[in-house]
Design a protein around this motif. Sequence first.
Motif, PDB file in Angstrom:
ATOM      1  N   LEU A   1       0.845  -1.203   0.000  1.00  0.00           N
ATOM      2  CA  LEU A   1       0.000   0.000   0.000  1.00  0.00           C
ATOM      3  C   LEU A   1       0.873   1.243   0.000  1.00  0.00           C
ATOM      4  CD1 LEU A   1      -2.727   1.472   0.262  1.00  0.00           C
ATOM      5  CD2 LEU A   1      -2.570   1.134   2.749  1.00  0.00           C
ATOM      6  N   PHE A   2       0.774   2.030  -1.081  1.00  0.00           N
ATOM      7  CA  PHE A   2       1.458   3.317  -1.181  1.00  0.00           C
ATOM      8  C   PHE A   2       0.429   4.424  -0.938  1.00  0.00           C
ATOM      9  CE2 PHE A   2       3.560   0.490  -4.258  1.00  0.00           C
ATOM     10  CZ  PHE A   2       4.880   0.547  -3.819  1.00  0.00           C
ATOM     11  N   VAL A   3       0.679   5.305   0.013  1.00  0.00           N
ATOM     12  CA  VAL A   3      -0.196   6.457   0.255  1.00  0.00           C
ATOM     13  C   VAL A   3       0.635   7.726   0.105  1.00  0.00           C
ATOM     14  CG1 VAL A   3      -1.704   7.651   1.873  1.00  0.00           C
ATOM     15  CG2 VAL A   3      -1.678   5.154   1.812  1.00  0.00           C
ATOM     16  N   ALA A   4       0.355   8.483  -0.956  1.00  0.00           N
ATOM     17  CA  ALA A   4       1.037   9.752  -1.194  1.00  0.00           C
ATOM     18  C   ALA A   4       0.234  10.853  -0.508  1.00  0.00           C
ATOM     19  CB  ALA A   4       1.172  10.027  -2.693  1.00  0.00           C
ATOM     20  N   ASP A   5       0.644  11.252   0.653  1.00  0.00           N
ATOM     21  CA  ASP A   5      -0.091  12.207   1.484  1.00  0.00           C
ATOM     22  C   ASP A   5      -0.266  13.535   0.747  1.00  0.00           C
ATOM     23  OD1 ASP A   5      -0.957  13.940   3.629  1.00  0.00           O
ATOM     24  OD2 ASP A   5      -0.168  12.432   5.004  1.00  0.00           O
ATOM     25  N   GLY A   6      -1.528  13.985   0.647  1.00  0.00           N
ATOM     26  CA  GLY A   6      -1.806  15.299   0.067  1.00  0.00           C
ATOM     27  C   GLY A   6      -1.800  15.359  -1.446  1.00  0.00           C
ATOM     28  N   LEU A   7      -1.818  14.210  -2.149  1.00  0.00           N
ATOM     29  CA  LEU A   7      -1.751  14.211  -3.614  1.00  0.00           C
ATOM     30  C   LEU A   7      -3.142  14.381  -4.212  1.00  0.00           C
ATOM     31  CD1 LEU A   7      -0.249  13.818  -6.287  1.00  0.00           C
ATOM     32  CD2 LEU A   7      -0.511  11.335  -5.965  1.00  0.00           C
TER      33      LEU A   7
ATOM     34  N   PHE B   1       5.627   6.078 -14.669  1.00  0.00           N
ATOM     35  CA  PHE B   1       5.474   4.685 -14.245  1.00  0.00           C
ATOM     36  C   PHE B   1       4.015   4.383 -13.910  1.00  0.00           C
ATOM     37  CE2 PHE B   1       5.349   1.511 -10.812  1.00  0.00           C
ATOM     38  CZ  PHE B   1       5.908   0.433 -11.485  1.00  0.00           C
ATOM     39  N   ILE B   2       3.373   5.252 -13.145  1.00  0.00           N
ATOM     40  CA  ILE B   2       1.953   5.066 -12.806  1.00  0.00           C
ATOM     41  C   ILE B   2       1.102   5.126 -14.069  1.00  0.00           C
ATOM     42  CG2 ILE B   2       0.014   6.030 -11.520  1.00  0.00           C
ATOM     43  CD1 ILE B   2       2.038   4.688  -9.737  1.00  0.00           C
ATOM     44  N   ARG B   3       1.439   6.016 -14.987  1.00  0.00           N
ATOM     45  CA  ARG B   3       0.698   6.130 -16.250  1.00  0.00           C
ATOM     46  C   ARG B   3       0.800   4.823 -17.050  1.00  0.00           C
ATOM     47  NH1 ARG B   3      -2.557  10.598 -18.161  1.00  0.00           N
ATOM     48  NH2 ARG B   3      -2.749  10.370 -20.423  1.00  0.00           N
ATOM     49  N   ASN B   4       1.960   4.234 -17.027  1.00  0.00           N
ATOM     50  CA  ASN B   4       2.145   2.970 -17.733  1.00  0.00           C
ATOM     51  C   ASN B   4       1.323   1.854 -17.088  1.00  0.00           C
ATOM     52  OD1 ASN B   4       3.798   1.268 -19.718  1.00  0.00           O
ATOM     53  ND2 ASN B   4       4.262   0.272 -17.760  1.00  0.00           N
ATOM     54  N   ILE B   5       1.228   1.879 -15.750  1.00  0.00           N
ATOM     55  CA  ILE B   5       0.384   0.903 -15.042  1.00  0.00           C
ATOM     56  C   ILE B   5      -1.063   1.029 -15.489  1.00  0.00           C
ATOM     57  CG2 ILE B   5      -0.551   0.284 -12.778  1.00  0.00           C
ATOM     58  CD1 ILE B   5       2.287  -0.687 -13.121  1.00  0.00           C
ATOM     59  N   ILE B   6      -1.555   2.278 -15.581  1.00  0.00           N
ATOM     60  CA  ILE B   6      -2.950   2.520 -15.971  1.00  0.00           C
ATOM     61  C   ILE B   6      -3.225   1.951 -17.356  1.00  0.00           C
ATOM     62  CG2 ILE B   6      -4.599   4.337 -16.559  1.00  0.00           C
ATOM     63  CD1 ILE B   6      -3.298   6.038 -14.354  1.00  0.00           C
ATOM     64  N   MET B   7      -2.281   2.097 -18.263  1.00  0.00           N
ATOM     65  CA  MET B   7      -2.514   1.714 -19.659  1.00  0.00           C
ATOM     66  C   MET B   7      -2.237   0.244 -19.946  1.00  0.00           C
ATOM     67  SD  MET B   7      -0.938   5.014 -21.660  1.00  0.00           S
ATOM     68  CE  MET B   7      -1.720   6.628 -21.556  1.00  0.00           C
ATOM     69  N   HIS B   8      -1.409  -0.427 -19.102  1.00  0.00           N
ATOM     70  CA  HIS B   8      -0.986  -1.770 -19.471  1.00  0.00           C
ATOM     71  C   HIS B   8      -1.145  -2.833 -18.386  1.00  0.00           C
ATOM     72  CE1 HIS B   8       1.402   0.935 -22.161  1.00  0.00           C
ATOM     73  NE2 HIS B   8       0.983   0.062 -23.062  1.00  0.00           N
ATOM     74  N   GLU B   9      -1.303  -2.449 -17.107  1.00  0.00           N
ATOM     75  CA  GLU B   9      -1.227  -3.478 -16.075  1.00  0.00           C
ATOM     76  C   GLU B   9      -2.386  -3.515 -15.093  1.00  0.00           C
ATOM     77  OE1 GLU B   9       2.503  -4.113 -14.078  1.00  0.00           O
ATOM     78  OE2 GLU B   9       3.588  -2.983 -15.604  1.00  0.00           O
TER      79      GLU B   9
ATOM     80  N   VAL C   1       5.934  14.855  -7.317  1.00  0.00           N
ATOM     81  CA  VAL C   1       5.162  13.747  -7.881  1.00  0.00           C
ATOM     82  C   VAL C   1       6.069  12.855  -8.721  1.00  0.00           C
ATOM     83  CG1 VAL C   1       3.242  13.139  -9.401  1.00  0.00           C
ATOM     84  CG2 VAL C   1       3.026  15.090  -7.841  1.00  0.00           C
ATOM     85  N   LYS C   2       6.967  13.469  -9.481  1.00  0.00           N
ATOM     86  CA  LYS C   2       7.931  12.702 -10.286  1.00  0.00           C
ATOM     87  C   LYS C   2       8.875  11.913  -9.382  1.00  0.00           C
ATOM     88  CE  LYS C   2      10.185  11.645 -14.121  1.00  0.00           C
ATOM     89  NZ  LYS C   2      11.270  10.829 -13.567  1.00  0.00           N
ATOM     90  N   VAL C   3       9.305  12.497  -8.278  1.00  0.00           N
ATOM     91  CA  VAL C   3      10.177  11.798  -7.337  1.00  0.00           C
ATOM     92  C   VAL C   3       9.468  10.577  -6.750  1.00  0.00           C
ATOM     93  CG1 VAL C   3      11.391  11.999  -5.130  1.00  0.00           C
ATOM     94  CG2 VAL C   3      11.491  13.885  -6.783  1.00  0.00           C
ATOM     95  N   VAL C   4       8.193  10.758  -6.378  1.00  0.00           N
ATOM     96  CA  VAL C   4       7.409   9.642  -5.833  1.00  0.00           C
ATOM     97  C   VAL C   4       7.251   8.552  -6.876  1.00  0.00           C
ATOM     98  CG1 VAL C   4       5.094   8.985  -5.075  1.00  0.00           C
ATOM     99  CG2 VAL C   4       6.201  10.989  -4.090  1.00  0.00           C
ATOM    100  N   ASP C   5       6.972   8.920  -8.111  1.00  0.00           N
ATOM    101  CA  ASP C   5       6.804   7.940  -9.184  1.00  0.00           C
ATOM    102  C   ASP C   5       8.090   7.126  -9.386  1.00  0.00           C
ATOM    103  OD1 ASP C   5       5.100   7.041 -11.571  1.00  0.00           O
ATOM    104  OD2 ASP C   5       6.989   7.627 -12.536  1.00  0.00           O
ATOM    105  N   ASP C   6       9.229   7.785  -9.364  1.00  0.00           N
ATOM    106  CA  ASP C   6      10.499   7.073  -9.507  1.00  0.00           C
ATOM    107  C   ASP C   6      10.736   6.130  -8.324  1.00  0.00           C
ATOM    108  OD1 ASP C   6      10.999   8.402 -11.876  1.00  0.00           O
ATOM    109  OD2 ASP C   6      12.207   9.975 -10.941  1.00  0.00           O
ATOM    110  N   GLY C   7      10.415   6.589  -7.121  1.00  0.00           N
ATOM    111  CA  GLY C   7      10.587   5.759  -5.942  1.00  0.00           C
ATOM    112  C   GLY C   7       9.722   4.516  -5.981  1.00  0.00           C
ATOM    113  N   ILE C   8       8.463   4.669  -6.403  1.00  0.00           N
ATOM    114  CA  ILE C   8       7.555   3.522  -6.490  1.00  0.00           C
ATOM    115  C   ILE C   8       8.046   2.531  -7.533  1.00  0.00           C
ATOM    116  CG2 ILE C   8       5.223   2.838  -7.171  1.00  0.00           C
ATOM    117  CD1 ILE C   8       4.218   5.401  -5.870  1.00  0.00           C
TER     118      ILE C   8
END
Length: 787
Positions: A48-54, A72-80, A213-220
């Motif tokens: 469970l990832f919770v990005a506080d305040g997003l 990365f999240i965008r790719n998840i939405i489109m493919h996974e 947001v980009k930093v969080v995406d890279d971390g995930i």
Amino acid sequence: MLLFFILGLLVHFVFFGSIFDIYFTSPLVHGMTPQFTPLPPPAKRLVLFVADGLRADTLYELDENGNSRAPFIRNIIMHEGSWGISHTRVPTESRPGHVALIAGFYEDVSAVAKGWKENPVGFDSLINESKYTWSWGSPDILTMFAKGKKPQTLCHLYIYSFLWKEFFHAAGNNQSLFSKVNEEKIVFFLHLLGIDTNGHAHRPTSREYKDNVKVVDDGIKEIVSMLEHFYGNDGKTAFIFTSDHGMTDWGFHGAGHPSETLTPFVTWGAGIKYPQKVSAQKFDDAFLKEWKLENWKRQDIHQVSLCKELIHLALKGLSYYHTYDRFFLGINVVLGFVGWTSYAALLIIKSHSNLARGVSKEVKKPSHLLPCSFIAIGVLVAFFLLIQDCPWTYYVYCLLPMPIWYAVLREFQVIQNFVISLLTFPPSQLVGYLFVFTLGIEVLVLSFFYRYMLTAGLIAFACWPFITQLWTRAKSISLSWIFFSLLLAVFPLMPVVGRKPDIFLVMGAGLLVLLLSLSVVTSLIKRKDHFINEELLLHLFQMLSIVLSMCVAYTTHDSLRKKQGLPLFNQIISWITLASSFVLPLLSPTSLFERLFSILLSSMSAYLLLSTGYEALFPLVLSCLMFVWIQVEQETLQQHSVSYKQKVTSLQFTCHPDITQFRQLYLDDVRRAFFLVSFGLLSFSNVSATHGMFFCPFKQILIPFVLVMCAFEAVQLTTQLSSKRDLCSFPYVFFLPVTCFFFSFCSISHYVIVMSMTIVLVFLNGLAHLLTTKKLELCGKPKSHLI
């Protein structure tokens, strides 16, 4: 009279607390048998990832170059996986949001008494039901699910700082930890605080917020890759990425604005459907087209359709269970509220008005049947509550109206005489009074929902001299009243939040006060025959304090703009200025003009530090109108054939006034009280974000309110009305209680505000009396020196 005040405060505190018993009930039901499903789960573990305040739009929308901020999240939405919007509820705070995510219910509203830091009622959660849970992130969030648990349930919850890389490295080398992380029913919870921090500091529209947001995406992306590698891509891991709440454009959250309640929800992995391509989707918003996601099926957080009817019935049953006594309690509180208002009004009419006198000289003693009847009713109510096994607070709400209404009915003769006196008024005049009174109450109520209603009220105030004899008798005073009323009417139309700071308006307000002070000091020098005394030195010191406040405000604004933090020197000066603002006026003379002017200067010194824009001008304009109000009320006093009249500048505040000059209450005193409440409500309409030296909107409300109460103290003096006889009586009896009565049925938050205002009004009246009548003497004899 002191007993009346104490009883009044007690009654209002009871009514204040009743709203929490009536509306704030726990949504939890305890003692139910746990239920389990025999079906095997599709996943062995949850991440469970919770990005506080997003905010949802910040994650999903494309940037100015047409690229995603979270590829990365965008790719998840489109493919996974699946995606959608999670619709959160008020209050949009971190704790309620996490409780809804992890425990499956909306935060127990009784947690508001704990500042949303702890739930007073125990509850179950996903973490409780897991075999092991490892969590990383902010200690404030991670520890909330450990409080109040039994010791044996804590052995499976592990809390870390941001050391997740070291954790998985250790798991590969430690056989005990390796076996635990390969168990079923385990949870990895990662709380990411950086986005919320940047949103508060720089606002969600800033580059810092969006870059985070980009930093969080890279971390995930990195964490997911590490997990998949660690578990050998076994396909037994479910991933959820979401947020606890959003944030407004001006960097706040807690209310119900869509930017606060619309949060992203993306899930993928074991048990999650792959993306579904669609040709068209129907939603009430236009987000899909804006985010270029119209071809990927959006699934907002809703239950499966077959369960909707069952869920609806269950929710209705729970709602009935928690609210079935709401009407009963509401009726009792209303009875008590109306009874106390009636008793207070009768007490004032009986003691300080001629309306109920001269009609009937006969005083009838109350029948013995009356107290016996109330005792019998009280016993029956208590017995009813006893067999219902009600909490002790119910006894207070239900039994308190009994002595109150007994006291009201004991004044039956006063009621009869008052009604007979009202019947002597011409019907058209009586209807006119009732219409104006009702209209005034409606304006007060609507002003809580629509700020521009205060503007409409001030415009009506500006027109008031034309319908009285004031315009023909005192044109210069009337013109001043009209000018400052219309000038003050501009402030409720100005934005309170969502605006950029304008330090030049703050500097301009300071310069205007300095120019006004300079003219006053010049007149003092001329009037004192070129002598420098303590009064003049005090004004000069207050002017210096205003200059210092302007410098602190400017340097603070510049420092925060450069992201250099708040200088320690500025913090020290700010707190000293705030502390001295209520002391320096006590050193000035007790003459009406000089004491009020000294209070204004000290208040402005503190208020400049709390201002970021136009609101810095508010106390100055308000004070100008207040001084005109004092003169206006002295002029209207002649309508009642009161011969005594002094110049305002010659009046003296004193702790022991001459009671022989006091008079009875008139209907004009009701209007004066309405003016007081209206000017007081303006204080609530002018709160904004501050520099950060001491962020507390209460101080922004308190300072203008004190100015209004000091002016009201002067009005009582100029109109020969004893403050003891007035009791803050008309705002206390006629306006605020009626407004509270309305809000108790439609708006809990506004009810709390008005009830607090009613209670605080008594203390502010005492503070205003202290600021206007007390005088501090410095050690030694005062000296005077020739220039």
